[in-house]
Write a protein that holds these residues in place. Structure first.
Motif: not given
Length: 409
Positions: A256-271
């Protein structure tokens, strides 16, 4: 050779033609003739080698040979996770689309009512996770008394997930006279024990070297500090323009944490992980397959059964506590004869986990340094920190044992 050499029923040949199946894979070529003869079988093969068709096509052929028993559960496939059960069920329906044989997929995390309704209407093939299968047996909504074909799919993971108790209870409901098949990417003492207890003079097939990593997967290891892993991950995905990346973590919180951070980096991410509802997991996987989601972060359990033919990249954000899980993880790419890439990010505290993988694979795995992301050597273990590192390693090994003994449906 071609599939026509197996002399399948017309209904199966029609499906194979529709699916553009012409020549069998090595595991199919070796397994199908033995299974058509009714032999018990232990097969070691990596994921993505076509093992579902290897066991399901001969089972369908044998069920069709006794048409008067249609609608009676005569074949059972036990899978460790919902995703894998769903995948096997979908493939089975494709192979048997012209046969009239009915398939029921039973797994937890979903309403049991529709499953009961499907069973009541009559089924020929049951594909189930251990926990939900046991639920139906206890409720009396399913009988296994007429099962002639039993398959343990990814048997090593079934045992690693702590399902041996459920399996023993399920086995009491099965007739002793049956064909039993065991498919596994890795073979260990637990699997060997299962083979001795429940298979009768099985034929052994090994398509790949046991406990080997997928042959068509390029493995790269980067040494990096723990607190810079996410940064390096985003850099690799963005710089190389990777469009579909499956990332593995050890825990649900980390996913969950990593998905949230990758989204902040502009990468569409789900967990996806065990705490997500089945609907949420299905939606995330669907968006990942369609390209709406660029990165999917998953725990080992949730990722079982993910079958994406053109998945090119797998990233291990954390090395697994159980070395065999590494084989399963990277087996998500490099499927069906295609080349894949597995990138593992290794922190100083994970060196012992890398060593465990080296022992399993009997291969030296050397992490490289990526300019700009070199690890901070001042964080490396020193002599005066031996006790601290030893205690950390002992704690981590306890996590391994806890992971093996945990039970999930």
């Amino acid at each position: 050779m071609s599939f026509k050499a197996f002399l399948f029923a017309d209904e199966l040949n029609q499906a194979l033609e529709h699916l553009n199946f012409v020549n069998p894979t090595p595991v199919q070529e070796q397994c199908i003739p033995l299974l058509l003869k009714g032999r018990d079988l232990v097969a070691t093969a990596q994921t993505g080698t076509g093992k579902t068709a290897a066991f399901m096509l001969p089972i369908l052929q044998q069920l069709l040979a006794v048409p008067e028993q249609l609608g009676i559960a005569r074949a059972l496939v036990v899978a460790p996770t919902r995703e894998l059960a769903q995948q096997v069920a979908q493939n089975t329906q494709s192979y048997g689309q012209y046969t009239g044989l009915k398939v029921a997929c039973l797994y937890g995390g979903a309403n049991i009512g529709p499953q009961e309704k499907a069973l009541k209407a009559g089924v020929d093939i049951v594909i189930a996770t251990p926990g939900r299968l046991l639920d139906h047996l206890i409720k009396g909504t399913l009988s296994l008394a007429q099962v002639k074909h039993l398959v343990f799919d990814e048997a090593d993971r079934i045992l690693d997930m702590g399902f041996i108790g459920e399996i023993k209870r399920i086995m009491r409901h099965l007739p002793t006279q049956r064909q039993t098949l065991l498919f596994s990417a890795t073979i260990d003492e637990q699997v060997q024990t299962l083979v001795k207890q429940w298979l009768n003079d099985p034929k052994r097939i090994s398509v790949d070297k046991e406990n080997s990593a997928a042959q068509r997967v390029e493995q790269v290891f980067y040494a990096v500090d723990e607190d810079r892993k996410r940064e390096l991950m985003s850099y690799l995905i963005g710089k190389n323009n990777w469009q579909q990346v499956l990332v593995f973590t050890r825990t649900k919180n980390m996913a969950d944490d990593l998905a949230q951070e990758l989204n902040k980096d502009g990468l569409a991410t789900l967990a996806i992980h065990g705490d997500k509802s089945q609907g949420a997991r299905d939606k995330a996987l669907s968006q990942f397959k369609s390209g709406q989601t660029r990165v999917l972060v998953a725990t080992d359990v949730a990722a079982r059964g993910i079958d994406i033919l053109d998945l090119d990249y797998v990233i291990n954000a954390e090395l697994p506590y159980v070395a065999e899980d590494y084989v399963h993880r990277i087996g998500r790419t490099g499927r069906a004869g295609k080349t894949g890439h597995a990138i593992s990010l290794v922190s100083i505290d994970e060196q012992w986990l890398l060593e465990e993988i080296e022992v399993l694979l009997d291969e030296r795995l050397t992490p490289q340094w990526l300019p700009g992301y070199e690890p901070d050597l001042t964080k490396a273990p020193k002599d005066n920190r031996k006790n601290t590192n030893k205690s950390r390693k002992q704690r981590d090994k306890k996590k391994v044992l806890n992971k093996r003994s945990s039970r999930r449906r």
